[in-house]
Design a protein around this motif. Structure first.
Motif, short mmCIF file in Angstrom:
data_model
loop_
_atom_site.label_atom_id
_atom_site.label_comp_id
_atom_site.label_asym_id
_atom_site.label_seq_id
_atom_site.Cartn_x
_atom_site.Cartn_y
_atom_site.Cartn_z
N LEU A 40 -46.95 -6.77 44.37
CA LEU A 40 -46.85 -5.32 44.21
C LEU A 40 -48.16 -4.66 44.65
CD1 LEU A 40 -45.26 -2.85 42.99
CD2 LEU A 40 -46.56 -3.25 40.89
N CYS A 41 -49.28 -5.24 44.20
CA CYS A 41 -50.59 -4.67 44.57
C CYS A 41 -50.78 -4.66 46.09
CB CYS A 41 -51.74 -5.47 43.94
SG CYS A 41 -51.72 -5.36 42.16
N CYS A 42 -50.38 -5.77 46.74
CA CYS A 42 -50.55 -5.84 48.21
C CYS A 42 -49.75 -4.73 48.90
CB CYS A 42 -50.09 -7.20 48.74
SG CYS A 42 -51.20 -8.50 48.27
N GLY A 43 -48.51 -4.52 48.44
CA GLY A 43 -47.65 -3.48 49.03
C GLY A 43 -48.28 -2.11 48.82
N ILE A 44 -48.80 -1.87 47.60
CA ILE A 44 -49.39 -0.57 47.28
C ILE A 44 -50.67 -0.36 48.12
CG2 ILE A 44 -50.54 0.76 45.44
CD1 ILE A 44 -48.45 -0.45 43.50
N LEU A 45 -51.46 -1.43 48.24
CA LEU A 45 -52.69 -1.32 49.05
C LEU A 45 -52.35 -1.05 50.51
CD1 LEU A 45 -54.76 -4.21 47.44
CD2 LEU A 45 -55.49 -1.83 47.58
N ASP A 46 -51.36 -1.77 51.06
CA ASP A 46 -50.99 -1.56 52.47
C ASP A 46 -50.59 -0.12 52.73
OD1 ASP A 46 -51.54 -4.01 53.50
OD2 ASP A 46 -49.55 -4.82 53.11
N THR A 47 -49.84 0.46 51.81
CA THR A 47 -49.34 1.82 52.03
C THR A 47 -50.40 2.88 51.80
OG1 THR A 47 -47.21 1.08 51.21
CG2 THR A 47 -47.48 3.45 51.34
N ASN A 48 -51.31 2.62 50.86
CA ASN A 48 -52.16 3.71 50.39
C ASN A 48 -53.66 3.57 50.61
OD1 ASN A 48 -50.07 5.34 48.74
ND2 ASN A 48 -49.75 3.23 48.08
N ALA A 49 -54.15 2.35 50.85
CA ALA A 49 -55.61 2.18 50.87
C ALA A 49 -56.23 2.83 52.09
CB ALA A 49 -55.96 0.70 50.83
N TYR A 50 -57.44 3.32 51.92
CA TYR A 50 -58.22 3.85 53.03
C TYR A 50 -59.34 2.88 53.34
CZ TYR A 50 -56.16 8.56 53.05
OH TYR A 50 -55.31 9.64 53.18
N GLY A 51 -59.64 2.75 54.63
CA GLY A 51 -60.77 1.91 55.04
C GLY A 51 -62.00 2.79 55.13
#
Ligand SMILES: C[S@@+](CC[C@H](N)C(=O)[O-])C[C@H]1O[C@@H](n2cnc3c(N)ncnc32)[C@H](O)[C@@H]1O
Length: 399
Positions: free
Chosen positions: A186-197
């Motif tokens: 779940l965390c990986c999916g949320i990070l892929d969609t929302n994280a900023y570099g």
């Protein structure tokens, strides 16, 4: 009833907007609110007129980790800097650190303990495992406060198949419990969609490269002509500023792709990484608001025109010439499958030239492509950044 249950119940009664205000310790009333967006799901909207240049909010990351990938220099998992020599953590977690304080930093303890306790049997403990860098941010989600976890779980998640959990499973000999695995996925999916570099400054002007989950920023939808811009301050907070006036009730929009990319590149990036088709005004306009950023010179000699996609929303559409009506030539079209290899070649040549910095060749190349084409813009950007850095005495940035 335990305090813990009480705390959860209290959080359950709060809206996402209130949870975010609590997390960010916001001064009320905020200039933003969360509402339904015509673009997709929720979006961030202005509660009052916001002036150009005004800082709208400063967002604190729910979780921060090192940025990894071919376009990023290798970084320390403690301070995210690439400036100092890196060595493997002496506790044998196989992650890179640059100092003993980075090794003992509280954030590194999370993944270090996890990877150390479950080392793979056949791995060389003295070597850095660069692949594992990707798994650090999801692992750090395992140790979030209840408030952060609640906020994170309310963010949108993608259903990507490629996931750092599979990578972790290959490197661990103790199987992940099903709840650990489900949570990490779940965390990986949320990070892929929302994280900023994030990249840039930091203490001592070191160049930092990190990946952060900024929950308020994550509510912003994308536009290829956004009305905000952002940067990261020395505390790795994401500072979001209005790049144009935003009227009360208007949606506050960010950009998930580079503004210097042409439409085909932006749209395929957004489709592949964020799973949506952008249909903003810039994407629909072949000239991209007159910038002709995607253009290549017409291949019919000596036609002076530019080739642009007939329908930029359709990757397969022909590219037609801007000078078609005013020239005696008739066949001023090129099919998309002939244009894309050309664009790729230009992009590769631009990259090579900026790396080699042979000014005579750069000059020759710039004459062969339209002034506002992507490779020309990239080359100019490189040299502007380079000269700015030379003036300020910093190491030059690479593209
Ligand atoms: C960071 S979230 C943005 C917030 C999201 N709308 C929500 O309700 O949580 C990113 C996702 O929103 C959607 N999205 C963002 N901008 C969009 C746009 N311009 N058009 C269509 N979908 C968009 C995509 O599904 C994307 O993966």
């Amino acid at each position: 009833m335990s305090t813990e249950t009480n705390e959860y119940q209290q959080l359950d009664e709060l809206s996402l907007e209130q949870l975010l205000q609590l997390h960010l310790n916001c001064a009320l009333p905020s200039a933003w609110t969360i509402l339904e967006s015509h673009l997709h799901g929720r979006g961030l909207f202005a509660t009052r007129d916001i002036e150009e240049g005004e800082v709208i909010f400063k967002d604190q990351a729910l979780v921060l980790g090192p940025r990894s990938g071919t376009s990023c220099p290798p970084v320390c998992v403690g301070c995210f800097s690439s400036s100092n020599p890196l060595h493997p953590c002496t506790l044998h977690c196989r992650l890179p650190v640059c100092s003993s304080s980075c090794q003992t930093s509280s954030q590194h303890q999370i993944e270090c303990g996890f990877l150390r306790a479950q080392e793979g049997v056949q791995t060389d403990k003295a070597q850095i495992n660069w692949d594992l860098l990707r798994a650090v941010t999801p692992l750090r989600c395992l140790r979030m406060s209840k408030l952060k976890r609640k906020i994170m779980k309310s963010l949108e998640s993608s259903h990507f198949q490629i996931c750092e959990v599979d990578l972790l499973k290959r490197h661990l000999h103790r199987p992940l419990s099903s709840s650990e695995e489900a949570y990490l996925r779940l965390c990986c999916g949320i990070l892929d969609t929302n994280a900023y570099g994030g990249s840039g400054g930091g203490e001592d002007n070191k160049s930092l490269n990190f990946r952060g989950l900024y929950a308020l920023s994550a509510i912003m939808n994308h536009c290829c002509r956004p009305n905000t811009t952002y940067w990261f301050d020395a505390d790795q907070r994401m500072v979001v500023k209005a790049s144009s006036k935003i009227k009360e009730g208007e949606e506050i929009l960010s950009t998930y792709s580079s503004l210097l990319w042409g439409t085909a590149m932006r749209r395929s990036f957004l489709r592949n990484t964020k799973e949506f088709e952008c249909r903003c005004l810039r994407c629909k306009d072949p000239t991209e608001f007159g910038s002709n950023l995607s253009a290549i010179y017409c291949k019919v000699k000596p036609c002076p025109g530019l080739l642009l996609p007939s329908n930029p929303l359709d990757l397969k559409s022909d590219w037609s010439c801007t000078a078609q009506a005013t020239t005696p030539f008739s066949d001023h079209k090129l099919s998309a499958h002939k244009v894309f290899p050309l664009i790729n070649i230009y992009a590769k040549v631009a990259q090579m030239l900026t790396e080699s910095e042979d000014l005579a060749q750069v000059d020759k190349f710039l004459r062969s492509v339209p002034e506002f084409s992507q490779p020309a813009v990239q080359i100019r950007k490189h040299f502007v950044l380079h000269s700015t850095d030379e003036i300020s005495g910093k190491e030059p940035n690479k593209l």
